[in-house]
Design a protein around this motif. Structure first.
Motif, mmCIF file in Angstrom:
data_model
loop_
_atom_site.group_PDB
_atom_site.id
_atom_site.type_symbol
_atom_site.label_atom_id
_atom_site.label_comp_id
_atom_site.label_asym_id
_atom_site.label_seq_id
_atom_site.Cartn_x
_atom_site.Cartn_y
_atom_site.Cartn_z
ATOM 1 N N LEU A 84 -20.987 -11.953 18.419
ATOM 2 C CA LEU A 84 -20.618 -11.928 19.998
ATOM 3 C C LEU A 84 -19.252 -11.012 19.794
ATOM 4 O O LEU A 84 -18.398 -11.419 19.101
ATOM 5 C CB LEU A 84 -19.965 -13.076 20.544
ATOM 6 C CG LEU A 84 -21.179 -14.403 20.801
ATOM 7 C CD1 LEU A 84 -20.593 -15.518 21.317
ATOM 8 C CD2 LEU A 84 -22.468 -13.830 21.303
ATOM 9 N N LEU A 85 -19.191 -9.977 20.503
ATOM 10 C CA LEU A 85 -18.219 -8.780 20.623
ATOM 11 C C LEU A 85 -17.791 -8.882 22.140
ATOM 12 O O LEU A 85 -18.368 -8.645 22.960
ATOM 13 C CB LEU A 85 -18.700 -7.439 20.570
ATOM 14 C CG LEU A 85 -19.466 -7.239 19.125
ATOM 15 C CD1 LEU A 85 -20.217 -5.610 18.954
ATOM 16 C CD2 LEU A 85 -18.684 -7.666 17.840
ATOM 17 N N LEU A 86 -16.578 -9.577 22.131
ATOM 18 C CA LEU A 86 -15.949 -9.788 23.605
ATOM 19 C C LEU A 86 -14.714 -8.577 23.588
ATOM 20 O O LEU A 86 -13.746 -8.372 22.782
ATOM 21 C CB LEU A 86 -15.000 -11.004 23.486
ATOM 22 C CG LEU A 86 -16.029 -12.191 23.625
ATOM 23 C CD1 LEU A 86 -16.381 -12.680 22.238
ATOM 24 C CD2 LEU A 86 -15.045 -13.121 24.531
ATOM 25 N N ALA A 87 -14.899 -7.716 24.631
ATOM 26 C CA ALA A 87 -13.949 -6.568 24.936
ATOM 27 C C ALA A 87 -12.677 -7.105 25.070
ATOM 28 O O ALA A 87 -12.327 -8.055 25.809
ATOM 29 C CB ALA A 87 -14.470 -5.859 26.191
ATOM 30 N N GLY A 88 -11.920 -6.632 24.306
ATOM 31 C CA GLY A 88 -10.392 -6.937 24.242
ATOM 32 C C GLY A 88 -10.171 -8.392 23.627
ATOM 33 O O GLY A 88 -9.128 -8.765 23.767
ATOM 34 N N GLY A 89 -11.253 -8.762 22.807
ATOM 35 C CA GLY A 89 -11.063 -10.330 22.340
ATOM 36 C C GLY A 89 -11.437 -10.183 21.032
ATOM 37 O O GLY A 89 -11.826 -9.177 20.184
ATOM 38 N N PRO A 90 -11.940 -11.422 20.299
ATOM 39 C CA PRO A 90 -12.192 -11.518 19.155
ATOM 40 C C PRO A 90 -13.831 -11.212 18.868
ATOM 41 O O PRO A 90 -14.380 -11.363 20.063
ATOM 42 C CB PRO A 90 -11.981 -13.168 18.898
ATOM 43 C CG PRO A 90 -12.097 -13.662 20.117
ATOM 44 C CD PRO A 90 -11.589 -13.013 21.157
ATOM 45 N N VAL A 91 -14.106 -11.135 17.634
ATOM 46 C CA VAL A 91 -15.580 -11.155 17.314
ATOM 47 C C VAL A 91 -15.869 -12.448 16.878
ATOM 48 O O VAL A 91 -15.142 -12.909 15.643
ATOM 49 C CB VAL A 91 -15.550 -9.997 15.932
ATOM 50 C CG1 VAL A 91 -17.162 -10.076 15.567
ATOM 51 C CG2 VAL A 91 -15.384 -8.603 16.616
ATOM 52 N N HIS A 150 -30.709 -18.798 13.963
ATOM 53 C CA HIS A 150 -29.231 -18.902 14.168
ATOM 54 C C HIS A 150 -28.796 -18.214 15.556
ATOM 55 O O HIS A 150 -27.860 -18.523 16.166
ATOM 56 C CB HIS A 150 -28.365 -18.695 12.946
ATOM 57 C CG HIS A 150 -28.643 -19.219 11.725
ATOM 58 N ND1 HIS A 150 -28.334 -20.535 11.455
ATOM 59 C CD2 HIS A 150 -29.538 -18.911 10.503
ATOM 60 C CE1 HIS A 150 -28.669 -21.177 10.278
ATOM 61 N NE2 HIS A 150 -29.537 -20.273 9.884
ATOM 62 N N CYS A 151 -29.567 -17.218 15.653
ATOM 63 C CA CYS A 151 -29.191 -16.287 16.902
ATOM 64 C C CYS A 151 -29.582 -17.266 18.273
ATOM 65 O O CYS A 151 -28.970 -17.100 19.077
ATOM 66 C CB CYS A 151 -30.064 -15.117 16.983
ATOM 67 S SG CYS A 151 -29.596 -13.925 15.688
ATOM 68 N N TYR A 152 -30.553 -18.047 18.064
ATOM 69 C CA TYR A 152 -30.989 -18.507 19.120
ATOM 70 C C TYR A 152 -30.003 -19.866 19.420
ATOM 71 O O TYR A 152 -29.781 -20.130 20.853
ATOM 72 C CB TYR A 152 -32.417 -19.556 18.936
ATOM 73 C CG TYR A 152 -33.017 -20.273 20.129
ATOM 74 C CD1 TYR A 152 -32.690 -20.101 21.488
ATOM 75 C CD2 TYR A 152 -34.232 -21.044 19.829
ATOM 76 C CE1 TYR A 152 -33.264 -20.657 22.340
ATOM 77 C CE2 TYR A 152 -34.660 -21.852 20.834
ATOM 78 C CZ TYR A 152 -34.394 -21.472 22.056
ATOM 79 O OH TYR A 152 -34.889 -22.206 23.353
ATOM 80 N N LEU A 153 -29.336 -20.312 18.531
ATOM 81 C CA LEU A 153 -28.453 -21.521 18.742
ATOM 82 C C LEU A 153 -27.140 -20.685 19.112
ATOM 83 O O LEU A 153 -26.615 -21.307 19.869
ATOM 84 C CB LEU A 153 -28.003 -22.056 17.459
ATOM 85 C CG LEU A 153 -29.057 -22.893 16.885
ATOM 86 C CD1 LEU A 153 -28.615 -23.567 15.502
ATOM 87 C CD2 LEU A 153 -29.457 -24.176 17.761
ATOM 88 N N GLY A 154 -26.658 -19.576 18.736
ATOM 89 C CA GLY A 154 -25.592 -18.861 18.950
ATOM 90 C C GLY A 154 -25.685 -18.272 20.565
ATOM 91 O O GLY A 154 -24.687 -18.496 21.224
ATOM 92 N N PHE A 155 -26.741 -17.852 20.686
ATOM 93 C CA PHE A 155 -27.049 -17.454 22.264
ATOM 94 C C PHE A 155 -26.937 -18.549 23.054
ATOM 95 O O PHE A 155 -26.332 -18.560 24.298
ATOM 96 C CB PHE A 155 -28.409 -16.588 22.261
ATOM 97 C CG PHE A 155 -28.739 -16.103 23.706
ATOM 98 C CD1 PHE A 155 -27.972 -15.052 24.097
ATOM 99 C CD2 PHE A 155 -29.469 -16.833 24.494
ATOM 100 C CE1 PHE A 155 -28.499 -14.746 25.536
ATOM 101 C CE2 PHE A 155 -29.852 -16.345 25.605
ATOM 102 C CZ PHE A 155 -29.175 -15.402 26.259
ATOM 103 N N THR A 156 -27.581 -19.672 22.743
ATOM 104 C CA THR A 156 -27.698 -20.859 23.576
ATOM 105 C C THR A 156 -26.157 -21.474 24.052
ATOM 106 O O THR A 156 -25.944 -21.654 25.206
ATOM 107 C CB THR A 156 -28.591 -21.763 23.189
ATOM 108 O OG1 THR A 156 -29.893 -21.783 23.127
ATOM 109 C CG2 THR A 156 -28.393 -23.116 23.806
ATOM 110 N N ARG A 157 -25.431 -21.317 23.061
ATOM 111 C CA ARG A 157 -24.194 -21.778 23.162
ATOM 112 C C ARG A 157 -23.098 -20.840 23.910
ATOM 113 O O ARG A 157 -22.417 -21.292 24.704
ATOM 114 C CB ARG A 157 -23.314 -22.307 21.689
ATOM 115 C CG ARG A 157 -23.779 -23.199 21.024
ATOM 116 C CD ARG A 157 -23.586 -23.254 19.466
ATOM 117 N NE ARG A 157 -24.341 -24.447 18.746
ATOM 118 C CZ ARG A 157 -24.366 -24.634 17.455
ATOM 119 N NH1 ARG A 157 -23.492 -23.598 16.609
ATOM 120 N NH2 ARG A 157 -24.950 -25.683 16.944
ATOM 121 N N CYS A 158 -23.453 -19.614 23.410
ATOM 122 C CA CYS A 158 -22.693 -18.499 24.300
ATOM 123 C C CYS A 158 -23.146 -18.321 25.711
ATOM 124 O O CYS A 158 -22.097 -18.440 26.586
ATOM 125 C CB CYS A 158 -23.132 -17.063 23.665
ATOM 126 S SG CYS A 158 -22.416 -15.731 24.617
#
Length: 199
Positions: free
Chosen positions: A176-183, A17-25
């Motif tokens: 994914l932790l976006l500074a000033g944005g969503p998790v 799931h990390c591989y998929l999430g990282f790829t999409r990110c």
């Protein structure tokens, strides 16, 4: 005019799931950069199985022991996972192993501006090439492929970073932790990442 963004990517290299999430990110990040945006990606290590042996063992055998032979056989035969994302995963070749040294290599790559490339290569080594990503010779070869200069240090810093990430009590990876944005976590979608980057 896009404002610079920072994305902390919490992953483990033996997590599909990390591989998929990282790829999409990463696809979203690259699209944002092509549109003139600036994004800093920061790899945040997480070990799902810190007790795993660095010697490694076939992932299918781990599944059979923990989930039963029938489930392991079904999972190993599933060739559809990742296809929609352009990935060709081979669970039958995967060697389940300890990821500490893989994370250490990723940290060294990040310090040289090559964290994204190294993370991609480590995921591919595990899920496609069937390599033991705890093996020192394998890691040296992957480092050479991506032009990363390695050293024997960094273990203490990695232990501290692993502890910091654990203390955040985040959902199951990828996160994914976006500074000033969503998790963003769980089933991360490319369009959601892109939307968060342009907020």
């Amino acid at each position: 005019m896009h404002r610079p963004r920072r994305v902390e990517v919490v992953i483990d290299f033996v997590c599909v799931h990390c591989y998929l999430g990282f790829t999409r990110c990463l696809r979203a990040v690259r699209r944002h950069r092509e549109d003139g945006g600036t994004v800093e990606t920061v790899l945040c290590p997480l070990q799902l199985r810190p007790q795993a042996s660095a010697a490694g063992e076939p992932l299918v055998e781990v599944w059979a022991r923990e989930r039963g032979a029938a489930v392991a056989a079904r999972l190993a035969a599933d060739t559809s996972f990742g296809v929609d994302d352009g990935l060709e995963l081979d669970f039958r070749r995967a060697v389940f192993t300890n990821t500490f040294d893989a994370h250490r290599l990723a940290a060294q790559a990040s310090a040289q501006g090559k964290g994204e490339e190294m993370a991609e290569r480590l995921f591919r080594a595990y899920f496609v090439d069937g390599l033991n990503i705890a093996d020192t010779d394998v890691l040296a070869r992957l480092a050479a492929e991506t032009g990363v200069v390695t050293s024997s240090g960094g273990a203490e810093a990695l232990q501290a970073e692993l502890a910091r990430v654990r203390a955040l009590n985040l959902p199951a990876p990828p996160v994914l932790l976006l500074a000033g944005g969503p998790v963003l976590s769980g089933e991360i979608r490319e369009e959601d990442v892109l939307a968060a980057l342009v907020e």
